[in-house]
Scaffold this motif. Sequence first.
Motif, PDB file in Angstrom:
ATOM      1  N   PHE A 152       0.850  -1.179   0.000  1.00 61.26           N
ATOM      2  CA  PHE A 152       0.000   0.000   0.000  1.00 61.26           C
ATOM      3  C   PHE A 152       0.889   1.234   0.000  1.00 61.26           C
ATOM      4  N   THR A 153       0.309   2.357  -0.350  1.00 64.88           N
ATOM      5  CA  THR A 153       1.029   3.619  -0.371  1.00 64.88           C
ATOM      6  C   THR A 153       0.242   4.639   0.434  1.00 64.88           C
ATOM      7  N   LEU A 183      -4.397  13.697   2.089  1.00 67.62           N
ATOM      8  CA  LEU A 183      -3.931  12.357   2.381  1.00 67.62           C
ATOM      9  C   LEU A 183      -4.435  11.444   1.277  1.00 67.62           C
ATOM     10  N   HIS A 184      -3.543  10.603   0.768  1.00 65.52           N
ATOM     11  CA  HIS A 184      -3.891   9.587  -0.226  1.00 65.52           C
ATOM     12  C   HIS A 184      -3.384   8.260   0.329  1.00 65.52           C
ATOM     13  N   CYS A 185      -4.245   7.270   0.379  1.00 66.56           N
ATOM     14  CA  CYS A 185      -3.831   5.936   0.806  1.00 66.56           C
ATOM     15  C   CYS A 185      -4.443   4.942  -0.163  1.00 66.56           C
ATOM     16  N   TRP A 186      -3.590   4.191  -0.888  1.00 70.21           N
ATOM     17  CA  TRP A 186      -4.031   3.251  -1.916  1.00 70.21           C
ATOM     18  C   TRP A 186      -3.479   1.868  -1.631  1.00 70.21           C
ATOM     19  N   VAL A 187      -4.326   0.866  -1.791  1.00 68.60           N
ATOM     20  CA  VAL A 187      -3.958  -0.528  -1.585  1.00 68.60           C
ATOM     21  C   VAL A 187      -3.944  -1.216  -2.943  1.00 68.60           C
ATOM     22  N   ASP A 188      -2.866  -1.938  -3.250  1.00 71.88           N
ATOM     23  CA  ASP A 188      -2.779  -2.655  -4.522  1.00 71.88           C
ATOM     24  C   ASP A 188      -3.841  -3.736  -4.625  1.00 71.88           C
ATOM     25  N   ALA A 189      -4.348  -3.935  -5.835  1.00 67.86           N
ATOM     26  CA  ALA A 189      -5.300  -5.016  -6.086  1.00 67.86           C
ATOM     27  C   ALA A 189      -4.619  -6.355  -5.837  1.00 67.86           C
ATOM     28  N   GLY A 190      -5.360  -7.311  -5.329  1.00 70.88           N
ATOM     29  CA  GLY A 190      -4.810  -8.642  -5.059  1.00 70.88           C
ATOM     30  C   GLY A 190      -4.013  -8.701  -3.780  1.00 70.88           C
ATOM     31  N   ASN A 191      -3.945  -7.602  -3.069  1.00 70.08           N
ATOM     32  CA  ASN A 191      -3.105  -7.536  -1.884  1.00 70.08           C
ATOM     33  C   ASN A 191      -3.533  -8.557  -0.842  1.00 70.08           C
ATOM     34  N   GLN A 192      -2.589  -9.324  -0.349  1.00 71.03           N
ATOM     35  CA  GLN A 192      -2.747 -10.303   0.712  1.00 71.03           C
ATOM     36  C   GLN A 192      -3.600 -11.512   0.339  1.00 71.03           C
ATOM     37  N   THR A 193      -4.031 -11.621  -0.896  1.00 72.11           N
ATOM     38  CA  THR A 193      -4.782 -12.815  -1.265  1.00 72.11           C
ATOM     39  C   THR A 193      -4.145 -13.512  -2.447  1.00 72.11           C
ATOM     40  N   SER A 194      -3.142 -12.878  -3.051  1.00 71.02           N
ATOM     41  CA  SER A 194      -2.508 -13.471  -4.213  1.00 71.02           C
ATOM     42  C   SER A 194      -1.059 -13.006  -4.264  1.00 71.02           C
ATOM     43  N   HIS A 218       0.216 -11.907  -6.907  1.00 75.68           N
ATOM     44  CA  HIS A 218       0.264 -10.969  -8.024  1.00 75.68           C
ATOM     45  C   HIS A 218      -0.286  -9.621  -7.566  1.00 75.68           C
ATOM     46  N   HIS A 219       0.515  -8.591  -7.660  1.00 80.30           N
ATOM     47  CA  HIS A 219       0.088  -7.247  -7.304  1.00 80.30           C
ATOM     48  C   HIS A 219       0.106  -6.382  -8.555  1.00 80.30           C
ATOM     49  N   SER A 220      -0.910  -5.584  -8.737  1.00 79.74           N
ATOM     50  CA  SER A 220      -0.986  -4.740  -9.925  1.00 79.74           C
ATOM     51  C   SER A 220      -1.181  -3.284  -9.497  1.00 79.74           C
ATOM     52  N   TRP A 221      -1.133  -2.393 -10.454  1.00 81.92           N
ATOM     53  CA  TRP A 221      -1.226  -0.968 -10.146  1.00 81.92           C
ATOM     54  C   TRP A 221      -2.651  -0.518  -9.883  1.00 81.92           C
ATOM     55  N   ASP A 222      -3.630  -1.288 -10.326  1.00 82.22           N
ATOM     56  CA  ASP A 222      -4.995  -0.895 -10.002  1.00 82.22           C
ATOM     57  C   ASP A 222      -5.273  -1.281  -8.557  1.00 82.22           C
ATOM     58  N   GLY A 223      -6.034  -0.495  -7.891  1.00 81.65           N
ATOM     59  CA  GLY A 223      -6.289  -0.771  -6.489  1.00 81.65           C
ATOM     60  C   GLY A 223      -7.453   0.049  -5.976  1.00 81.65           C
ATOM     61  N   ILE A 224      -7.512   0.167  -4.685  1.00 88.40           N
ATOM     62  CA  ILE A 224      -8.598   0.887  -4.031  1.00 88.40           C
ATOM     63  C   ILE A 224      -7.988   1.725  -2.916  1.00 88.40           C
ATOM     64  N   GLY A 225      -8.624   2.828  -2.610  1.00 85.84           N
ATOM     65  CA  GLY A 225      -8.060   3.664  -1.569  1.00 85.84           C
ATOM     66  C   GLY A 225      -8.984   4.769  -1.144  1.00 85.84           C
TER      67      GLY A 225
END
Length: 153
Positions: A88-89, A101-112, A114-121
């Motif tokens: 996460f960033t 403040l910006h906080c973004w979590v990578d997609a697939g985080n902690q379940t795979s 594979h981490h990609s640039w799309d995410g949620i935050g």
Amino acid sequence: MARLYSDDPDVPSYIDWQWLPAVKVGDEDWRGYSLTLRSGQYELSLTPMEGDIGVCALADKDLDELWHGLERGRRGEEWRFEPSEPNFTLELRPEPFGLSLHCWVDAGNQTSDHHSWDGIGVRFFTTMAALEEFNRDLANELELVSRTTNTHA
């Protein structure tokens, strides 16, 4: 739990940071935590779960960067934090009337693996006073957790 609130009363947004006991990563003790992002009715949590690939824990270098970065934010400087695990960033940017403040979590985080640039935050504006309170709560809670679990901060 330390909570950094947005300055918008109409859409309650915040990040919650809770310190947890240390976890073993190889030969090192890393400081455990959980992180919750909230924006209005939406919530996302990074919490340690059995069988996760990553861990919610900070190595000493990440913990140092968190403290030094929050200090830079309190001085009105831009700061970006991206710990080793999980992916996460967290960013603080000075604005004319406080901070964003910006906080973004990578997609697939902690379940795979594979981490990609799309995410949620979450992205919101906050105040210096709110950042000061968040920093103070983080420090106090880390000291309390460290005392109760006999580990170093």
